[in-house]
Design a protein around this motif. Structure first.
Motif, short mmCIF file in Angstrom:
data_model
loop_
_atom_site.label_atom_id
_atom_site.label_comp_id
_atom_site.label_asym_id
_atom_site.label_seq_id
_atom_site.Cartn_x
_atom_site.Cartn_y
_atom_site.Cartn_z
N ASP A 60 -2.46 -0.28 -3.87
CA ASP A 60 -2.77 -1.22 -2.81
C ASP A 60 -2.65 -2.63 -3.36
O ASP A 60 -2.67 -2.84 -4.58
CB ASP A 60 -4.19 -0.99 -2.28
CG ASP A 60 -4.35 -1.44 -0.83
OD1 ASP A 60 -3.44 -2.12 -0.31
OD2 ASP A 60 -5.39 -1.11 -0.22
N ASN A 97 -5.84 -6.86 -0.39
CA ASN A 97 -6.49 -5.80 0.39
C ASN A 97 -7.76 -5.33 -0.30
O ASN A 97 -8.78 -5.08 0.35
CB ASN A 97 -5.53 -4.62 0.58
CG ASN A 97 -4.51 -4.86 1.67
OD1 ASN A 97 -4.61 -5.81 2.45
ND2 ASN A 97 -3.50 -4.01 1.72
N LYS A 129 0.84 -1.20 0.00
CA LYS A 129 0.00 0.00 0.00
C LYS A 129 0.87 1.25 0.00
O LYS A 129 1.86 1.33 0.72
CB LYS A 129 -0.92 -0.02 1.22
CG LYS A 129 -1.98 1.07 1.19
CD LYS A 129 -2.97 0.87 2.32
CE LYS A 129 -4.08 1.92 2.25
NZ LYS A 129 -5.11 1.70 3.30
#
Length: 244
Positions: free
Chosen positions: A164, A168, A102
Motif C-alpha cells: 500500500d 494510505n 495498493k
C-alpha cells in the motif's frame, strides 16, 4: 544513560559532527517533553522486530505515552514486533510493504527455519527487500563482493505480501503529525521516502538507511532533505536529518 548524558553535554558544534548522538539528544528531549495531550509519534517503515540493530524504536518504551505506526511486511517479524511492543492501542503494526499503489507484491527474504536454527547471521532477520539490493546480490552495503554469499544464497526465498502507499497508511491511522520518521527497507528506502509529504508532516527527526541505494538514489534522498532545510549528517550507512 551514558549515551544520553554525553549527547546533552557536548557542544552543538561537536554534536553536529555526530548525527547518531544528536539523535539521542532529540529522543531524550522528546522523553522530557512528553505529555498526554501531545504524545510523541513515530513512523517506522521496515520496523523488523523493533529491537535488533535499532537505536531509535526502543525509545518508545522510555517516552511516556508514545505512539507508533510500525510498518513490517514479513509475518515472522510481525510476530516478534508485537511481542516486543504488546500495547495494541499505542503501537499499530501495519502488515504491508510500502509500494507505489495498493496491491500484492513479491518480496525476497530468508527462510525462517534457517534463521531460527542460527544457520544465517542474526542480521539477516531484518533483511528482506522488494528490490535486487546489494545484499540480495551477494554484496555488502557499499557494493563490495561478499565471499560468504554462496553459503547463504540457498536460503533466499520469495513470498507475496500486501502493499500500500505511504499516504494510505498514514491516513487510515489518522496521522496528523510525525515526530520521528524511520526508513530501513533494504534498497527500497528512496521509494518510501519519496512518498513522504515532508512539508505537511515535517518530522523533527528523519533517519534513512542508504547503504543499499544506488548513488543516484542516495543523491535524491539528500537533495530532498536539503531542499526542505533539514540539517543532515551521515553515520555508517544511515542518513540522520533534523528539522531546524
Amino acid at each position: 544513560m551514558a549515551r544520553t548524558a554525553v549527547s546533552r553535554a557536548l557542544p552543538v558544534g561537536v554534536l553536529d559532527r555526530g548525527p547518531a548522538l544528536r539523535g539521542t539528544r532529540f529522543l531524550a528531549g522528546a522523553q522530557r517533553r512528553a505529555t498526554p495531550d501531545r504524545p510523541f509519534q513515530l513512523i517506522n517503515v521496515g520496523a523488523c522486530d523493533g529491537v535488533l540493530f535499532d537505536d531509535v524504536t526502543p525509545w518508545l518504551r522510555r517516552i511516556k505515552g508514545s505512539r507508533a505506526v510500525l510498518v513490517e511486511p514479513i509475518p515472522y517479524n510481525q510476530k516478534r514486533l508485537r511481542e516486543n511492543y504488546p500495547d495494541t492501542d499505542r503501537f499499530i503494526i501495519e502488515p504491508v510493504a510500502v509500494t507505489q499503489e495498493k496491491g500484492t507484491i513479491r518480496i525476497k527474504t530468508f527462510d525462517i527455519p534457517a534463521l531460527e536454527a542460527g544457520t544465517l547471521p542474526i542480521e539477516f532477520i531484518g533483511c528482506s527487500s522488494i528490490t535486487d539490493s546489494n545484499l540480495m546480490s551477494g554484496k555488502d552495503a557499499w557494493g563490495e563482493e561478499d565471499g560468504n554469499f554462496e553459503k547463504f544464497a540457498a536460503h533466499l526465498t520469495d513470498i507475496d505480501v500486501p502493499g500500500d502507499t505511504l499516504q494510505n497508511i498514514l491516513d487510515r491511522n489518522g496521522i496528523e503529525y510525525i515526530d520521528a520518521f524511520l526508513v530501513d527497507c533494504e534498497g527500497a528506502d528512496w521509494a518510501v521516502f519519496d512518498q513522504l509529504d515532508i512539508e505537511r508532516y515535517r518530522p523533527g527527526m528523519i533517519k534513512i538507511e542508504i547503504g543499499a541505494l544506488s548513488a543516484e538514489e542516495m543523491g535524491k534522498v539528500l537533495v530532498k532533505l536539503n531542499a526542505a532545510d533539514y540539517q543532515v549528517g551521515l553515520y555508517a550507512a544511515d542518513v540522520w536529518a533534523f528539522a531546524h
